[in-house]
Enzyme design. Structure first.
Site, short mmCIF file in Angstrom:
data_model
loop_
_atom_site.label_atom_id
_atom_site.label_comp_id
_atom_site.label_asym_id
_atom_site.label_seq_id
_atom_site.Cartn_x
_atom_site.Cartn_y
_atom_site.Cartn_z
N GLY A 4 -1.19 3.95 8.01
CA GLY A 4 -0.85 2.79 8.84
C GLY A 4 0.22 1.94 8.19
O GLY A 4 1.42 2.22 8.27
N GLY A 5 -0.21 0.89 7.50
CA GLY A 5 0.69 -0.11 6.92
C GLY A 5 1.86 0.49 6.14
O GLY A 5 3.02 0.09 6.32
N HIS B 187 -8.52 6.48 17.73
CA HIS B 187 -8.39 5.65 16.53
C HIS B 187 -9.48 4.58 16.56
O HIS B 187 -9.85 4.09 17.64
CB HIS B 187 -7.00 5.01 16.49
CG HIS B 187 -6.70 4.35 15.18
ND1 HIS B 187 -7.16 3.10 14.87
CD2 HIS B 187 -6.01 4.78 14.09
CE1 HIS B 187 -6.77 2.79 13.64
NE2 HIS B 187 -6.06 3.80 13.15
N GLU C 266 -11.08 8.73 8.85
CA GLU C 266 -10.66 7.38 8.49
C GLU C 266 -11.88 6.46 8.41
O GLU C 266 -12.33 5.93 9.44
CB GLU C 266 -9.71 6.83 9.56
CG GLU C 266 -8.44 7.64 9.72
CD GLU C 266 -7.31 6.78 10.26
OE1 GLU C 266 -6.28 6.71 9.58
OE2 GLU C 266 -7.46 6.17 11.33
N GLU D 81 -9.41 1.55 16.02
CA GLU D 81 -9.00 0.31 16.71
C GLU D 81 -9.12 0.47 18.22
O GLU D 81 -9.44 -0.48 18.93
CB GLU D 81 -7.58 -0.08 16.29
CG GLU D 81 -7.56 -0.60 14.85
CD GLU D 81 -6.26 -0.36 14.09
OE1 GLU D 81 -5.22 -0.10 14.73
OE2 GLU D 81 -6.29 -0.44 12.85
N ASN E 173 1.05 5.92 11.55
CA ASN E 173 0.55 5.25 12.76
C ASN E 173 1.15 3.84 12.74
O ASN E 173 0.73 3.01 11.94
CB ASN E 173 -0.98 5.19 12.72
CG ASN E 173 -1.54 4.32 13.83
OD1 ASN E 173 -0.86 4.04 14.81
ND2 ASN E 173 -2.78 3.90 13.68
N TRP E 174 2.13 3.64 13.60
CA TRP E 174 2.84 2.35 13.56
C TRP E 174 2.02 1.22 14.20
O TRP E 174 2.37 0.06 14.09
CB TRP E 174 4.18 2.48 14.31
CG TRP E 174 5.22 3.26 13.56
CD1 TRP E 174 5.04 4.06 12.45
CD2 TRP E 174 6.63 3.31 13.86
NE1 TRP E 174 6.23 4.61 12.06
CE2 TRP E 174 7.23 4.17 12.91
CE3 TRP E 174 7.43 2.74 14.84
CZ2 TRP E 174 8.60 4.45 12.91
CZ3 TRP E 174 8.79 3.02 14.84
CH2 TRP E 174 9.37 3.86 13.88
N LYS E 175 0.97 1.56 14.92
CA LYS E 175 0.14 0.56 15.63
C LYS E 175 1.02 -0.28 16.55
O LYS E 175 2.00 0.22 17.08
CB LYS E 175 -0.64 -0.30 14.63
CG LYS E 175 -1.34 0.52 13.55
CD LYS E 175 -2.37 -0.25 12.82
CE LYS E 175 -2.87 0.57 11.63
NZ LYS E 175 -4.17 0.17 11.16
N SER F 187 -5.72 2.96 4.10
CA SER F 187 -5.01 2.32 2.99
C SER F 187 -4.38 3.30 2.01
O SER F 187 -4.33 3.05 0.81
CB SER F 187 -5.94 1.34 2.25
OG SER F 187 -6.36 0.32 3.13
N GLY G 214 -6.58 -0.62 6.79
CA GLY G 214 -5.89 -1.92 6.75
C GLY G 214 -6.52 -2.92 5.80
O GLY G 214 -6.22 -4.11 5.85
C1 PEP Z 1 -4.46 3.80 10.33
O1 PEP Z 1 -4.00 2.95 11.08
O2 PEP Z 1 -4.80 4.89 10.80
C2 PEP Z 1 -4.58 3.48 8.91
C3 PEP Z 1 -5.13 4.34 8.11
O3 PEP Z 1 -4.09 2.27 8.52
P1 PEP Z 1 -3.85 1.78 6.97
O4 PEP Z 1 -3.14 2.90 6.28
O5 PEP Z 1 -3.02 0.56 7.11
O6 PEP Z 1 -5.20 1.54 6.40
#
Ligand code: PEP
Length: 249
Positions: free
Chosen positions: A234-235, A95, A167, A97, A10-12, A213, A173
């Site tokens: 994500g990251g 998501h 999640e 966010e 997930n590039w956000k 994460s 994050g």
């Molecule tokens: C996400 O954005 O779905 C996510 C899990 O982010 P991260 O891996 O950065 O926690």
């Protein structure tokens, strides 16, 4: 039949179109595998250039969001037809966010899930509890409610092809990964809930990811759990480390 793992990035709100092309080019040799489905969910403006860059590879380009109407006066939104016409097969729905900053609810998530299926898009349906909910001991109840609403009026045949991403909000994050036991416990509960709504076969078929994460060090143990069929990342999806996550074995 064993479920195929699905590992999605997930590039956000990161990567301009030219940066997206560069990142796909960097990652494509690192994520080449037949053992898992590999999806890059990218910002809408990056979909077409990323799709071009990923041509001929195992990478599927997905979307991060979609609206639940077909077309019309919905300024700034992106329709399911726009996604399918661009060659998209996967779309992240709900998501945390989107829920926190853009007022998405379980009800809008359900509308989007239904619309995605109508257009043969595979939704990656996100659910997760807050830290307060976990501390109150209501995680499983909360997740079951999110799942039941997300799947309202979804058929068993559709549900069998869906992807659910568990999640925990407190793990997204933050660098704080859920323990393997916590992640497996909730993913198992999600599968059981799907079994109650539908049947055993649907529960066995649906793919459930863990997200929060995930990194190259935590992926192997997480993805080896019986009810965890991969991850939403994500990251770490923006770095060469994503190759290690995809090839976690
Ligand atoms: C996400 O954005 O779905 C996510 C899990 O982010 P991260 O891996 O950065 O926690």
């Amino acid at each position: 039949m064993a479920r195929k793992k699905i590992i999605a990035g997930n590039w956000k709100m990161n990567m301009t179109p030219s940066e997206a092309v560069e990142l796909v080019n960097t990652l494509k040799p690192l994520v080449a595998t037949d053992e898992a489905d590999v999806v890059f969910c990218v910002p809408a403006i990056d979909i077409i250039p990323a799709m071009e860059a990923a041509k001929g590879t195992n990478i599927e380009i997905g979307a991060e969001n979609m609206y639940f109407e077909e077309k019309g006066a919905f300024t700034g939104e992106i329709s399911p037809n726009m996604l399918t016409d661009a060659g998209v097969k996967y779309v992240i729905i709900g998501h945390s966010e989107r829920r926190e900053y853009f007022a998405e609810t379980d009800e809008t998530v359900n509308k989007k899930v239904l619309k995605a299926f109508e257009h043969n898009l595979t939704p990656i349906i996100c659910c997760g509890e807050s830290l307060t909910q976990r501390e109150q001991g209501i995680t499983i109840d909360w997740i079951r409610q999110q799942i039941k609403i997300a799947f309202l009026n979804v058929t068993a045949a559709q549900a069998a092809t869906a992807v659910v991403a568990y999640e925990p909000i407190w793990a997204i994050g933050t660098g704080k990964t859920a323990t393997t036991e916590q992640a497996q416990e909730v993913c198992k509960a999600i599968r059981e809930c799907i079994g109650e709504i539908y049947d055993e076969a649907t529960a066995e078929a649906i793919r459930i990811q863990y997200g929060g994460s995930v990194n190259a060090a935590t992926a192997p143990e997480l993805f080896s759990q019986p009810d965890i069929d991969g991850g939403l990342v994500g990251g770490a999806a923006l770095k060469p480390d994503f190759g290690k996550i995809v090839n976690y074995k």
